[in-house]
Design an enzyme around this catalytic site. Sequence first.
Site, mmCIF file in Angstrom:
data_model
loop_
_atom_site.group_PDB
_atom_site.id
_atom_site.type_symbol
_atom_site.label_atom_id
_atom_site.label_comp_id
_atom_site.label_asym_id
_atom_site.label_seq_id
_atom_site.Cartn_x
_atom_site.Cartn_y
_atom_site.Cartn_z
ATOM 1 N N CYS A 214 0.825 -1.210 0.000
ATOM 2 C CA CYS A 214 0.000 0.000 0.000
ATOM 3 C C CYS A 214 0.859 1.261 0.000
ATOM 4 O O CYS A 214 0.371 2.341 -0.348
ATOM 5 C CB CYS A 214 -0.918 0.004 1.227
ATOM 6 S SG CYS A 214 -0.045 -0.174 2.793
ATOM 7 N N HIS B 24 18.979 -0.699 -0.281
ATOM 8 C CA HIS B 24 17.589 -0.242 -0.207
ATOM 9 C C HIS B 24 16.663 -1.384 0.210
ATOM 10 O O HIS B 24 15.843 -1.223 1.131
ATOM 11 C CB HIS B 24 17.154 0.314 -1.560
ATOM 12 C CG HIS B 24 15.705 0.672 -1.617
ATOM 13 N ND1 HIS B 24 15.181 1.784 -0.992
ATOM 14 C CD2 HIS B 24 14.646 0.043 -2.201
ATOM 15 C CE1 HIS B 24 13.879 1.840 -1.188
ATOM 16 N NE2 HIS B 24 13.531 0.796 -1.922
#
Length: 565
Positions: A50, A99
């Site tokens: 989301c 990352h």
Amino acid sequence: MSLLVVGLSHRSAPVSVLERASLHVDAQTKLLQDTVAAEPAAEGAVLATCNRIELYADVDKFHAGVAELSTLLAQHSGVGLEELTPYLYVHYEDRAVHHLFSVACGLDSMVVGEGQILGQIKDSLARAQELHTAGRLLNDLFQQALRVGKRAHSETGIDRAGQSLVTFGMEQLALGAPVEIWARDKKALVIGAGSMSSLAAATLARAGVAEIAIANRTPERAERLAAILGEGDDTDVLARAVPMDSVPFELTRADVVVSCTGATGLVLTADAIAAGAGSRTGRPVVVDLDEEAAAETPLGPTSAGADEGCPLDLSAVRPGFSVMGEAAVAGMDAATLEQHAAWAASGTVDRRDSARGGPGADAELIGALAATASTVGRIPERRRPEPVAEPPRPEPVLFLLDLAMPRDIDAAAHRLAGVRLVDIESLAEASADAPMAADVDQVRRIVSDEVAAFGAAQRAAHITPTVVALRTMAADVVAGEIARLEGRLPGLDDKHRAEITQTVRRVVDKLLHAPTVRVKQLAAEPGGAGYADALRTLFDLDPETVASVSRAEESTEKNAENRGP
């Protein structure tokens, strides 16, 4: 390793863009298939949540890879490339590894330390494996990311804040009370039916609310979510879908409202919230003009004329602080007080009407204070007015959780009496105040160490096929020379033949041992990728032989994965 990631998240894009760019399962499947079919990419994986959409790929060209992955994201998300590009970020090789490891540890989450992302990474890897778009690099990367995330949560205290954004927001609404006790038997309204809203509805159901109304612009999604909640075995909640135009009415019934729609404008205005809360209390909900709100109120001009000659620093004067009242001139000596009196007599007026009766009354006060100052030398110190006791804020009757960015709920609701609003800004502040700086630093060190180790392992693995090809070539040379020896010495018995063969092999192994061990060590260091090329050049190794070794290893790994643990 030529790992590339192109994506967007809550850190780079507003929720409205993320919502539009969200990918359902079928779109993710098509995106993965198109990624590995593209020329620059050999492998692909999608991490879609989301709060983020990221496409990982093993590419042979950086610039072509960035262009291709960006275009594919735009095509499959339905957001035009020109509109999407400003929100995209790109990480390459070690930075891409860093990352993903940071994401797995919860360092890149909206609430630092939340652990929900680990399950999403696991699902992402499983989807890529099922579609056969993850090769050796992405399999190793995602599996190691899962291990790093688990290590961070087991070795540090970062999961003290390791909850979902929804759970963290509920805790803020509950003001320190256990969420299960706070939520028990309340009525809830959830606006939106996306991933975040669905999670909020499920969290509320598990927390013990009695009823959940779900409003969404697409009624079918609201009905589907209500059906899922109603069929849950671990909850006993009445869930129902309602149309969006019934939200004002639902506000009059709800105790808790959660909104995350991705709308570009406000979904709930302050007036609508005030009306909903007012119906619960039987009296109008008024705006609470506290000191912070008063400070935001623009004031009129400081004086009718120029401020020149005023002995006060007017920029430091608090709102409502009379520049000619007793509190202003307290502490002045007689000379400064006379200067102030002269400035006041020149026609300068106060910022606000004085509670004592206006400028005339203040002028009289200054005269009286001047007489006191001439006797005692200065006015007694009292620079700030006495604090005024503020009336207690009423207990909230309506709790609002705004998880959208940009916001769904009018920020003016913060100042409505009887209303408690928690939004992204207040969640960020609460998370920043959490006493976990040491844990975050420790997790960052773990990530840095794991990135270095992963890079070294990948670089070492990159040279392994070349080393295997070199030893295969050496074994072939030994076999050829033994065969030639047998042709020259046909009477050689088996015992002597075996001894000669073993001796030649030992000589070759000893000659190759030090160089191959050392070249693996050198290849594991940054910039060591060139050693494989050097070996192939020095020993004139056939590139196809090296490639065949790589294919054989990958085939063995795939068979092992298919067999399972």
